[in-house]
Scaffold this active site. Structure first.
Site, PDB file in Angstrom:
ATOM      1  N   ASP A   1     -18.191  80.442  23.370  1.00  0.00           N
ATOM      2  CA  ASP A   1     -18.399  80.160  21.884  1.00  0.00           C
ATOM      3  C   ASP A   1     -17.334  80.676  21.167  1.00  0.00           C
ATOM      4  OD1 ASP A   1     -19.897  82.411  22.887  1.00  0.00           O
ATOM      5  OD2 ASP A   1     -21.334  82.190  21.042  1.00  0.00           O
TER       6      ASP A   1
ATOM      7  N   TYR B   1     -22.714  70.614  36.623  1.00  0.00           N
ATOM      8  CA  TYR B   1     -21.907  69.104  36.832  1.00  0.00           C
ATOM      9  C   TYR B   1     -22.522  68.661  38.532  1.00  0.00           C
ATOM     10  CZ  TYR B   1     -19.694  67.988  32.470  1.00  0.00           C
ATOM     11  OH  TYR B   1     -19.706  67.605  31.287  1.00  0.00           O
TER      12      TYR B   1
ATOM     13  N   ASP C   1     -14.990  70.868  29.932  1.00  0.00           N
ATOM     14  CA  ASP C   1     -15.126  69.546  29.816  1.00  0.00           C
ATOM     15  C   ASP C   1     -14.960  69.644  28.258  1.00  0.00           C
ATOM     16  OD1 ASP C   1     -15.521  66.884  29.830  1.00  0.00           O
ATOM     17  OD2 ASP C   1     -17.428  67.051  30.618  1.00  0.00           O
TER      18      ASP C   1
ATOM     19  N   LYS D   1     -19.551  81.952  29.647  1.00  0.00           N
ATOM     20  CA  LYS D   1     -20.598  82.295  29.087  1.00  0.00           C
ATOM     21  C   LYS D   1     -21.424  83.294  29.888  1.00  0.00           C
ATOM     22  CE  LYS D   1     -23.217  81.612  25.097  1.00  0.00           C
ATOM     23  NZ  LYS D   1     -22.799  82.187  23.970  1.00  0.00           N
TER      24      LYS D   1
END
Ligand code: NAI
Length: 385
Positions: free
Chosen positions: A249, A134, A273, A201
């Site tokens: 995940d 971002y 987000d 992640k």
């Protein structure tokens, strides 16, 4: 005592939700503290309203005022997808260094949710707000810049990238990660929360998301020894807060299957987000999802939802997210009685099944009301809250 609150109306449903929200916030303060305390609202321009008045979407006067402010609230600001138009939200977050986006997700009894046990969801998401993909460092496929960068990656660093790729950069620093995780841990300690989970992640993106995780454990060791234990190494007597981490995940699965195991979540920008919208959906959607973006100086409160262009001007918007953001503001400035009144007023409206369409569509036997009417209902409920 008057507290000055700068506010930005916002685009789309912004005007409608503010019209319903402001009287509720003022009345909550009045009922809690009489004439002793109140809010002094000062409007700042941003978005389409600013453009119409000044020719700029984010006038310098707005930024100057916000740079010196300690409290502000905003409605949603539009960002067209896939154009060169830079997001005003991202610009505000970066310019004002609003590094932590904090979103509590809590269930209001009576709302029908897509999950079986929404009452088990009681989490606070701390999303890093200034780094990650971002950061806005990206170049279009085929542009001279993208080609140049791809050539550099190939020639200087030996990385093979398809020359036709669009390119985005994902910068993440120890400083940016640690200040976010520090804030999450401190919040958990202050509020008597049981755990902080870093959602990352890092198995794939080792030097950004993986580093986020490592920096988190490093920080906990350096700054919170004795007060924070690592998962699986809980001491006796137990440390006050357990620090753990989950791959992003798996985290999405976990918050669906075992929400009670998660409390405070600290996570990089993009994961945060996604996670905060998904969690908001678990407890009834964006209409009741408040939030705040914080720098070291400024607390900038805003609803989680966007401008909702398809319902703009139709008196269908739920002002609850903005109103509950106001409750967060009251908590933040140490006016908990006013915050509590607001939450109680929302609970009463839900118990009476008098709600806006987003919630009515999820409740059997609900009486659908418009944005304006919902504001009036909350005002009436405040009297008995
Ligand atoms: P959105 O949040 O505006 O809408 C998603 C869905 O939720 C739509 O079906 C909408 O009708 C519904 N919805 C949203 N808020 C609601 C409310 N208060 N009451 C009832 N229903 C509500 O997200 P979307 O469509 O992705 O974005 C629209 C615009 O908003 C874009 O330009 C986007 O960039 C901007 N946006 C701005 C944000 C901000 O200012 N913080 C946050 C998210 C999006």
């Amino acid at each position: 005592m008057k507290r000055k609150i700068y506010f930005i109306e916002g685009d789309g449903i912004g005007r409608e939700v503010w019209q319903a929200a402001r009287p509720v916030l003022d009345r909550a303060a009045e009922l809690a503290y009489g004439s002793e305390r109140g809010l002094e609202w000062v409007e700042l321009l941003a978005g389409k309203k600013a453009f119409a008045a000044t020719g700029s979407y984010l006038p310098e006067e707005t930024l100057t005022a916000l740079r010196q402010a300690d409290l502000a609230m905003k409605g949603p600001l539009e960002t067209p997808v896939g154009t060169g138009f830079r997001s005003l939200n991202v610009t505000l977050r970066q310019t004002l260094d609003l590094f932590a986006c904090i979103r509590p997700i809590q269930y209001f009894s009576g709302i029908e949710s897509p999950v079986k046990h929404p009452e088990r969801v009681n989490m606070v998401v701390f999303r890093e707000n200034t780094e990650d993909v971002y950061a806005g460092i990206e170049w279009q496929a085929g542009s001279a810049e993208a080609r140049r960068l791809i050539a550099f990656l190939r020639d200087e660093l030996g990385a093979q990238v398809d020359p036709e790729s669009g390119i985005g950069i994902k910068p993440m620093t120890a400083h940016g990660s640690k200040r976010l995780i520090r804030k999450a841990i401190q919040f958990a300690l202050d509020q008597g929360r049981s755990s902080v989970t870093m959602a990352h992640k890092g198995n794939i993106m080792k030097f950004t998301e993986g580093a986020f995780r490592s920096w988190g454990y490093e920080l906990a060791t350096e700054e919170f020894a004795g007060r924070v234990a690592f998962e699986g190494q809980e001491t006796c007597p137990p440390a006050q807060v357990v620090l753990k981490d989950r791959i992003a995940d798996a985290m999405f699965q976990e918050v669906l299957i075992r929400p009670e195991a998660y409390d405070v979540i600290a996570t990089p920008n993009l994961n945060g987000d996604y996670l905060s919208d998904a969690l908001a959906a678990q407890v009834g959607g964006l209409g009741l999802a408040p939030g705040v973006n914080m720098s070291t100086d400024l607390a900038f409160f805003e609803p989680t939802h966007g401008t909702a262009p398809t319902i703009e001007g139709k008196d269908l918007a739920n002002p609850g997210s903005l109103i509950l953001s106001g409750a967060l503001l009251f908590d933040h400035i140490g006016w908990p009685e006013a915050a509590q009144k607001i939450r109680r007023a929302v609970e009463l409206a839900i118990a009476d099944k008098k709600v806006t369409v987003d919630l009515a569509s999820q409740m059997q036997g609900a009486h659908q009301v418009g944005c304006v009417e919902f504001g009036y209902i909350l005002l009436r409920n405040l009297e008995r809250a």
